[in-house]
Write an enzyme that holds these catalytic residues in place. Structure first.
Site, PDB file in Angstrom:
ATOM      1  N   ASP A  51       6.954 -10.194  -5.422  1.00  0.00           N
ATOM      2  CA  ASP A  51       7.001 -10.306  -6.871  1.00  0.00           C
ATOM      3  C   ASP A  51       6.453 -11.638  -7.358  1.00  0.00           C
ATOM      4  OD1 ASP A  51       8.335  -7.882  -6.820  1.00  0.00           O
ATOM      5  OD2 ASP A  51      10.325  -8.779  -7.028  1.00  0.00           O
ATOM      6  N   TYR A 109      14.394 -10.377   4.533  1.00  0.00           N
ATOM      7  CA  TYR A 109      14.336 -11.170   3.306  1.00  0.00           C
ATOM      8  C   TYR A 109      15.532 -12.110   3.237  1.00  0.00           C
ATOM      9  CZ  TYR A 109      10.614  -8.388   1.130  1.00  0.00           C
ATOM     10  OH  TYR A 109       9.419  -7.784   0.841  1.00  0.00           O
TER      11      TYR A 109
END
Length: 255
Positions: A51, A109
């Site tokens: 993102d 992540y």
């Protein structure tokens, strides 16, 4: 010839990974440098998108060359030309069957939350600042509900054309790194659009609830993004590592 890259970048000043017209992106910046080096247009393929504002400690990408490297020290050449917020950590010559996205077996992540009384001026673009300590025990009880193979449609943001929303989660846990810094670690077979940010927002929102685990289960079963809670900011999110099979790793040769 196929070249595999291991990349790190600070996402603060990027509109994400994927190349976009009139926007600064990680893919776009690296492709500009590849054009400088090889005097032709080269397409860079990443393991997946990140993102706008999100970071990577270990993003994997690949590109193809019709010719050889011609004695170019590729890592050195790229790092000397790339902007300060992108770094090439390693380069390999990869077999033709290697694909940064489709060969990936799992990804990890990290999401960082800073809970101090004042915002961290020197690294505010690297964490989410949320004042007040977090209940680590409660967070970990909730996070364990995700382990296994489940449908995560409730945590998929709009705008994705992915049809199969079932993913396997291998690791899901919270740690306290210092008095004011918390980290959420998650590893899975793959992730949906903004899935980690939606999960973290839901965890934090459910901390106020008495039956948090039960409500998290209900959100999962609903298969409806409207049932999940707030999306947290992107600056706390990091792609930690992309995993490939050991057999494929063994036939990638460092250059």
């Amino acid at each position: 010839m196929k070249i595999r890259l291991l990349l790190s970048y600070k996402g603060t000043h990027f509109f994400g990974w994927q190349k976009q017209s009139r926007q600064r992106t990680v893919q776009g910046e690296i492709e500009k440098i590849l054009f400088q080096l090889f005097k032709r247009k080269i397409s860079l393929v990443g393991s997946g998108r990140t993102d706008a504002g999100a970071h990577a400690l270990g993003q994997t990408a690949h590109f193809e060359l019709e010719e050889g490297l011609k004695n170019i020290d590729l890592k050195k050449a790229l790092n000397s030309l790339l902007p300060f917020d992108i770094s090439v950590l390693d380069c390999w010559k990869a077999p033709l069957e290697f694909h940064a996205r489709f060969s990936a077996k799992k990804k990890s992540y990290r999401y960082f939350i800073f809970t101090g009384d004042s915002p961290p001026a020197l690294f505010r673009d690297l964490v989410w600042w949320k004042k007040g300590d977090l209940d680590l025990e409660k967070l970990n009880k909730m996070s364990q509900e995700l382990i296994g193979t489940k449908d995560f449609k409730s945590f998929q943001s709009a705008g994705s054309d992915v049809k199969n929303t079932v993913r396997t989660i291998y690791e899901s846990r919270w740690i306290k790194m210092s008095n004011s810094l918390y980290c959420y670690k998650i590893t899975g077979s793959g992730f949906l659009k903004q899935m980690v940010r939606n999960l973290v927002g839901t965890y934090i929102g459910l901390l106020k609830e008495k039956r948090a685990n039960q409500k998290l289960k209900q959100i999962l079963k609903a298969l409806d993004r409207r049932k999940a809670l707030s999306l947290v900011p992107s600056q706390g999110l990091y792609l930690k590592k992309v995993f490939y099979s050991s057999s494929l790793d063994k036939i990638c040769y460092k250059i």
